[in-house]
Design a protein around this motif. Structure first.
Motif, PDB file in Angstrom:
ATOM      1  N   ARG A 105      -5.798   7.993   5.027  1.00 36.85           N
ATOM      2  CA  ARG A 105      -6.242   6.788   4.337  1.00 36.85           C
ATOM      3  C   ARG A 105      -7.759   6.663   4.389  1.00 36.85           C
ATOM      4  O   ARG A 105      -8.388   6.268   3.410  1.00 36.85           O
ATOM      5  CB  ARG A 105      -5.569   5.564   4.950  1.00 36.85           C
ATOM      6  CG  ARG A 105      -4.086   5.514   4.568  1.00 36.85           C
ATOM      7  CD  ARG A 105      -3.375   4.324   5.173  1.00 36.85           C
ATOM      8  NE  ARG A 105      -4.246   3.175   5.293  1.00 36.85           N
ATOM      9  CZ  ARG A 105      -4.356   2.453   6.391  1.00 36.85           C
ATOM     10  NH1 ARG A 105      -3.645   2.756   7.457  1.00 36.85           N
ATOM     11  NH2 ARG A 105      -5.150   1.428   6.424  1.00 36.85           N
ATOM     12  N   GLU A 148      -5.593   1.117   0.939  1.00 35.41           N
ATOM     13  CA  GLU A 148      -5.465  -0.150   1.640  1.00 35.41           C
ATOM     14  C   GLU A 148      -4.304  -0.970   1.094  1.00 35.41           C
ATOM     15  O   GLU A 148      -3.168  -0.757   1.435  1.00 35.41           O
ATOM     16  CB  GLU A 148      -6.784  -0.934   1.529  1.00 35.41           C
ATOM     17  CG  GLU A 148      -7.797  -0.498   2.556  1.00 35.41           C
ATOM     18  CD  GLU A 148      -7.297  -0.723   3.974  1.00 35.41           C
ATOM     19  OE1 GLU A 148      -6.653  -1.759   4.201  1.00 35.41           O
ATOM     20  OE2 GLU A 148      -7.539   0.135   4.850  1.00 35.41           O
ATOM     21  N   SER A 149      -4.583  -1.923   0.253  1.00 34.37           N
ATOM     22  CA  SER A 149      -3.484  -2.733  -0.245  1.00 34.37           C
ATOM     23  C   SER A 149      -3.903  -3.338  -1.575  1.00 34.37           C
ATOM     24  O   SER A 149      -5.069  -3.320  -1.945  1.00 34.37           O
ATOM     25  CB  SER A 149      -3.162  -3.860   0.727  1.00 34.37           C
ATOM     26  OG  SER A 149      -4.204  -4.802   0.675  1.00 34.37           O
ATOM     27  N   ARG A 189       0.265   3.060   3.200  1.00 32.28           N
ATOM     28  CA  ARG A 189       0.982   2.555   4.366  1.00 32.28           C
ATOM     29  C   ARG A 189       2.481   2.737   4.209  1.00 32.28           C
ATOM     30  O   ARG A 189       3.187   3.032   5.167  1.00 32.28           O
ATOM     31  CB  ARG A 189       0.693   1.070   4.545  1.00 32.28           C
ATOM     32  CG  ARG A 189      -0.708   0.790   5.016  1.00 32.28           C
ATOM     33  CD  ARG A 189      -0.873  -0.713   5.165  1.00 32.28           C
ATOM     34  NE  ARG A 189      -2.256  -1.124   5.056  1.00 32.28           N
ATOM     35  CZ  ARG A 189      -3.050  -1.297   6.109  1.00 32.28           C
ATOM     36  NH1 ARG A 189      -2.613  -1.107   7.314  1.00 32.28           N
ATOM     37  NH2 ARG A 189      -4.296  -1.669   5.925  1.00 32.28           N
ATOM     38  N   SER A 203       0.838  -1.179   0.000  1.00 30.81           N
ATOM     39  CA  SER A 203       0.000   0.000   0.000  1.00 30.81           C
ATOM     40  C   SER A 203       0.874   1.230   0.000  1.00 30.81           C
ATOM     41  O   SER A 203       1.643   1.444   0.917  1.00 30.81           O
ATOM     42  CB  SER A 203      -0.868   0.012   1.246  1.00 30.81           C
ATOM     43  OG  SER A 203      -1.212   1.335   1.559  1.00 30.81           O
ATOM     44  N   LEU A 263     -10.322   6.518   1.273  1.00 31.88           N
ATOM     45  CA  LEU A 263     -11.369   5.505   1.192  1.00 31.88           C
ATOM     46  C   LEU A 263     -12.732   6.142   1.021  1.00 31.88           C
ATOM     47  O   LEU A 263     -13.549   5.693   0.223  1.00 31.88           O
ATOM     48  CB  LEU A 263     -11.375   4.661   2.472  1.00 31.88           C
ATOM     49  CG  LEU A 263     -10.497   3.427   2.483  1.00 31.88           C
ATOM     50  CD1 LEU A 263     -10.742   2.668   3.776  1.00 31.88           C
ATOM     51  CD2 LEU A 263     -10.804   2.553   1.299  1.00 31.88           C
ATOM     52  N   VAL A 319      -6.604  -6.000  -1.390  1.00 31.30           N
ATOM     53  CA  VAL A 319      -7.993  -5.550  -1.407  1.00 31.30           C
ATOM     54  C   VAL A 319      -8.419  -5.246  -2.834  1.00 31.30           C
ATOM     55  O   VAL A 319      -9.493  -5.650  -3.303  1.00 31.30           O
ATOM     56  CB  VAL A 319      -8.151  -4.300  -0.510  1.00 31.30           C
ATOM     57  CG1 VAL A 319      -9.557  -3.762  -0.622  1.00 31.30           C
ATOM     58  CG2 VAL A 319      -7.814  -4.642   0.910  1.00 31.30           C
TER      59      VAL A 319
END
Lengths: 116, 607, 128, 255
Positions: free
Chosen positions: D114, D160-161, D105, D102, D118, D164
């Motif tokens: 974040r 997120e990553s 992150r 991410s 989202l 996801v």
């Protein structure tokens, strides 16, 4: 009419400068973006061809149809053109990524299997 | 009226369905579906050829018929030339699918889907009657062609070939689009017939029309590998998977030529009529240069597929010469020649594919003598070489005879000499490589240290290579036999000439499309006497055989060897040096070509 | 109106030149994104909002994004290849049977004479 | 060829091409009455006869809908081609370099940022859908809205990553969606043949009366528009997915 000649000059400039970039490019990603510039020359030309001085956008939600509007046909062609651009660049970038993996260089002049 | 849109629509829908559900189907089902699709498109195209014999079929998509003589929508104008070419396209796609039955063991449905979209794009190009629609199908064909060319992306060769292909063709397409924009800016029409009528009625004057013409066709010239836009072709064809090569060399290149000819006769013939000699000279120049460069480069290759690719370039030059005669019988001769060449070249590429399947190589020296195990493939290769040389009963013989006859009547006798040169050089190259591979003649090492590229190839097949499956040699046999059989019947030749007359009748087509006026009957066509030309293929084959033998056994030349080799190298070297394999150089040549040909038109029109 | 049109055309011309003459792809992407944005503005000024919206989402966002990802990918490839060059590595594939042609892949960063400096045509080849 | 030779060739050609542009420009544009006809007819007819207010959409999906079919498939085939070239077929989860999971992150962005990214996903999706379905009324349509929709999963990746991103954009599933979107266009065109009309004829109900223009007027236009929107969304997500996955492949990342 002055906008038209200006647009034509800009189209010629973008075409030639983009091709110049391709000819002299030492990096395939740079080359892809130069191709985008070449294609932009067709956008500029088509825009100018479709434009009518004093015309409005060809959307008749709030205006009566009798009002003077610019050419919707050319705009439809340009939509096609733009999608074509994105896809061609995607293909070229995929090729570029693979070439980098295989040969370790992005310089189109350094990789050269097809001489003679 | 069901059939006109189907050659394009069926493959597209089948391709989409294959991508959606293909992963759940076994490989054989995919093959069967793909073959069935190509076969049904072939059947539909044959039906269209028959249905358009009397009058061209005009099909307005969405039912947008012309209002007040103005074409609002897109139409297909299907005449026998377009429908016949589409039939050839689908036949070769069918052959390619059969050939790939044992190919690409690991592929999923994407290969089939890409091939079908490729087929749809090519059929659309053959049938369309609209400038922008032509551009759309052209782009569709290029995009799927690039993807197919780079299909074996685990190797480097296909990547470079696909890259050069993509960049050159994209540039050409943008220039074509510029030309379309210029046409639209001057007359506000995209339909062929509409644009032609408007340009004839309101000629904008100056050099506008010739320049628009050059811009529009330059994309097609790139596709048709006209000199100096041809460099990408050899690179792409040498490395593309064999089934794809069949289509690239068999029809895609010819489609570029067809599109240029179609655009000329459908749109520009009337406004450019006063200067048709200049336009003719342009095509003749392109043709001559392309024949010579392609032929010489072809002879100096050692990689079989690349050699065949250069031979395609040379033969496209012949077809350019035919178009450059700017006459119906010249065009008809070109059509016959195109038919023969497409079939022969498809067959030859399949032979190359068989070699690659059996020996994992298509290199002349690596395969020295190995082909003795494969006498039948060798025989097919020999037949193919004769077909390239224009030997009867191949269709190329009849096409060349027709072209030579037409050229003579236009006072351009030299054209047939150039055409013979193409036959000699390309068939000599195939005979030489065949002699080395299948008979084991000649040296095992390149005589000349400055040799042509030996592009590393990986086999396209896995598993046993002890035999050649029937799905490989049968298509080759069928294609080469077809090239022999097709023009034997005079009715095919008459049909080609009649189709050419229809295609050339710009005014008649325009009225037929816009007003629905039936076209005038085709005049009596003149089939060139064929038997009187028999000396030509004999000379061709004799020269080709001598040249091939000289290349195989240079020592037999004795004392003269050094001088001869030296002279040949001096002639060949500049051409070889031009072909640098670098895309920047190719693009520079592209711009130079557009500029020079444009200057030719501009200066020619001032007279 | 006309002044705006000429101004945007001039900006587009300049931005296009900037894209070409920026030789570093990382910086070039920024230029290309700006160029896409200016083209969208041009479409808007020339009364083509549909096209402007397409150009905005494709030329100014999607395309630069793809290019950025490609750059990131080629960088990571470069890192790996640098890493591997420090330790001797096995050739990926046999080129052996093609003997003389192995040299056609020039390794990166290695300075060698241009590959096209070839034997001039006039000299007899057999002497070599 | 050495570099100077190449530049000489280029500049000679470029000078000539520039001259060609100039020579064609001096005769352009042509007489207004000739070249304006196409435009006048379309602008005059699209509201009355097609019940749409955006003339560009009317041209794209009705008058010249056949071009758009080809264009759809250009997109389709390029996406497939890119997938073929990048060979994105059987990657397994967990094969990514950990620091690339991410970007949010990785750069140590705060949770607030974040969450904000989202939260942007919802409006992006809404705006994309709005753009798609209003294509026949206001600027926008399947193409533009589709690309906007395709950027929504990207926001998830940023915040997120990639896992996801991957989970909600299953590769196999997306391919099917893309193919269905592209194929649907052709099938809608074919429907007209079964009604005895020409391919791509507008056979659905256009709208009541002369002035009934809404989200569902225009017959096949909104349906095709939706199909295009679906195809473009799936196609661009696949493209982004392919390049992202390519970038994150651990085996190649040398870690």
């Amino acid at each position: 009419m002055i906008y038209f000649y200006a647009a034509m000059a800009v189209a010629a400039w973008l075409f030639l400068v983009g091709v110049y970039g391709i000819v002299t490019s030492r990096n395939l990603i740079h080359l892809c973006l130069c191709l985008v510039v070449v294609q932009a020359s067709t956008y500029v030309l088509l825009t100018a061809v479709g434009y009518r001085p004093g015309g409005i956008a060809p959307i008749f939600a709030d205006v009566k149809q009798t009002d003077k509007a610019v050419d919707p046909v050319i705009q439809a062609l340009m939509l096609t053109d733009i999608v074509v651009e994105a896809t061609v660049v995607a293909l070229l970038l995929a090729l570029t990524v693979q070439i980098k993996k295989k040969t370790g260089t992005l310089n189109p002049d350094k990789v050269n299997l097809m001489r003679g | 009226m069901w059939f006109p849109p189907l050659p394009v629509v069926i493959p597209l829908i089948v391709a989409a369905s294959l991508v959606a559900i293909g992963a759940y189907l076994p490989r054989r089902v995919l093959d069967l579906v793909a073959c069935a699709t190509a076969a049904s498109v072939f059947a539909i195209c044959c039906h269209l050829v028959a249905a358009s014999a009397d009058q061209p079929i005009v099909y307005w998509f969405g039912g947008w018929r012309p209002e007040h003589r103005f074409a609002l929508g897109i139409c297909f104008v299907i005449d026998q030339a377009g429908a016949g070419l589409a039939a050839l396209v689908s036949l070769l796609v069918l052959a390619a699918f059969l050939f790939s039955w044992q190919y690409f063991e690991s592929v999923k449905s994407l290969y089939h889907a890409l091939m079908l979209v490729f087929l749809a794009g090519m059929c659309g190009m053959c049938l369309t009657g609209d400038l922008f629609n032509l551009f759309v199908w052209f782009e569709l064909m290029s995009a799927s062609g690039v993807a197919l060319c780079g299909y074996k992306s685990e190797e480097f060769g296909p990547l470079q070939g696909a890259l050069n292909f993509a960049i050159l063709n994209t540039l050409g397409a943008y220039l074509s689009l510029t030309g379309v924009a210029i046409v639209y800016a001057s007359v506000g029409a995209l339909n062929f017939a509409q644009a032609s009528a408007s340009l004839a009625a309101h000629d904008p004057g100056g050099w506008l029309v010739p320049i628009a013409f050059l811009f529009v066709i330059s994309g097609f010239l790139v596709k048709a590998a006209a000199f100096p836009f041809h460099f990408w072709l050899a690179d792409a064809h040498a490395v593309a998977p064999t089934p794809v090569c069949i289509l690239f060399s068999g029809v895609m290149v010819e489609l570029g030529l067809y599109a240029a000819a179609r655009v000329y006769w459908s749109v520009f013939a009337i406004p450019l009529a006063a200067h048709s000699s200049v336009t003719g000279a342009l095509f003749l120049t392109i043709g001559t240069l392309t024949v010579i460069v392609g032929g010489i480069e072809c002879f100096s290759q050692r990689h079989l597929k690349r050699l065949l690719a250069f031979s395609t370039i040379s033969h496209t030059g012949v077809m350019f010469l035919g178009v450059g005669l700017l006459s119906a019988d010249g065009l008809g001769g070109t059509a016959i020649y195109l038919l023969g060449h497409g079939l022969v070249k498809g067959g030859l590429f399949i032979c190359a594919g068989i070699l690659l399947h059996r020996f994992r190589s298509v290199d002349e020296f690596e395969l020295h003598g190995k082909g003795r195990e494969l006498p039948w493939t060798g025989l097919l290769l020999l037949l193919g070489a004769l077909g390239l040389a224009g030997m009867p009963p191949f269709a190329t013989f009849f096409g060349e005879g027709q072209l030579a006859d037409s050229a003579r009547r236009h006072g351009l006798g030299w054209v047939s000499g150039v055409m013979m040169l193409s036959g000699i050089l390309t068939s000599a190259a195939v005979l030489r490589i065949g002699g080395r591979i299948f008979l084991g003649w000649g040296l095992r090492r390149p005589f000349d240290s400055d040799e042509a590229p030996a592009i590393p190839m990986e086999s396209e097949t896995h598993g046993g290579h002890r035999n050649t499956p029937g799905t490989m040699w049968l298509p080759a046999l069928a294609l080469i036999a077809g090239a022999m059989a097709v023009a034997l019947a005079p009715s095919v030749r008459i049909a080609a000439l009649r189709a050419a007359h229809r295609m050339e009748d710009t005014r008649g087509v325009t009225d037929h499309v816009l007003l629905g006026t039936p076209m005038a009957a085709v005049p009596e066509v003149h089939i060139a006497p064929a038997l009187g030309e028999l000396w030509k293929p004999a000379v061709n084959v004799a020269c080709a055989a001598l040249l091939a033998l000289a290349a195989l056994f240079p020592r037999a030349l004795g004392r003269a060897r050094r001088a001869v080799v030296h002279a040949i190298e001096r002639a060949i070297h500049p051409l070889r040096a031009m072909h640098t394999g670098r895309v920047g150089d190719y693009v520079a040549w592209f711009i130079l070509g557009v500029g020079v040909y444009g200057a030719m038109l501009v200066f020619g029109y001032r007279r | 109106m006309i002044g705006m049109q000429l101004a945007i055309l001039a900006i587009v011309a300049a931005a296009g030149g900037a894209v070409v003459f920026t030789r570093k792809p990382g910086e070039q992407v920024v230029g290309a994104s700006f160029f896409g944005l200016m083209l969208a503005l041009m479409f808007f000024i020339f009364q083509a909002p549909d096209v402007a919206l397409s150009q905005l989402v494709i030329g100014a966002v999607a395309l630069p994004l793809m290019v950025l990802l490609a750059i990131a990918k080629t960088r990571s490839t470069q890192m790996r290849q640098d890493h591997e060059r420090e330790q001797p590595r096995k050739p990926e594939r046999e080129h052996g049977r093609h003997g003389p042609d192995e040299g056609r892949f020039s390794p990166p960063d290695e300075e060698r004479p241009p590959a096209d400096v070839r034997q001039p045509p006039g000299r007899p080849r057999e002497a070599r | 060829m050495r570099h100077p030779g190449r530049m000489g060739i280029f500049f000679t050609g470029a000078a000539a091409v520039a001259a060609l542009y100039a020579l064609s420009a001096i005769r352009l544009p042509g007489p207004e009455d000739v070249r304006g006809e196409y435009m006048r007819i379309i602008n005059g007819e699209c509201v009355t006869f097609r019940h749409v207010t955006d003339a560009v959409t009317a041209v794209n999906f009705d008058f010249r809908g056949f071009d758009t079919l080809g264009e759809e498939f250009i997109l389709f085939v390029s996406v497939m081609g890119t997938l073929v070239l990048l060979r994105q077929t059987d990657a397994k989860p967990g094969a990514w370099a950990p620091d690339a999971l991410s970007p949010g992150r990785a750069v140590g962005a705060s949770d607030a940022l974040r969450v904000w990214i989202l939260a942007m996903t919802g409006p992006t999706v809404l705006f994309g859908i709005y753009t798609v379905i209003h294509g026949q009324l206001t600027p926008g349509g399947g193409f533009q809205g589709g690309v906007i929709l395709a950027t929504a999963p990207l926001l998830l990746y940023l915040a997120e990553s990639f896992d996801v991103f991957r989970r909600i954009t299953s590769h196999r599933y997306l391919e099917i969606v893309e193919a269905v979107g592209a194929g649907a266009y052709g099938v809608i065109g074919l429907l007209a043949l079964f009604r005895g009309r020409e391919f791509m004829a507008n056979i659905f109900h256009l709208g009541k009366g002369g002035n009934d223009i809404n989200l569902f007027s225009g017959g096949t236009i909104p349906v095709i528009n939706a199909a295009v929107g679906i195809e473009v969304t799936a196609g661009f997500v696949l493209l982004l997915y392919a390049f992202l996955q390519e970038m994150l492949e651990r085996k190649e990342a040398g870690s």
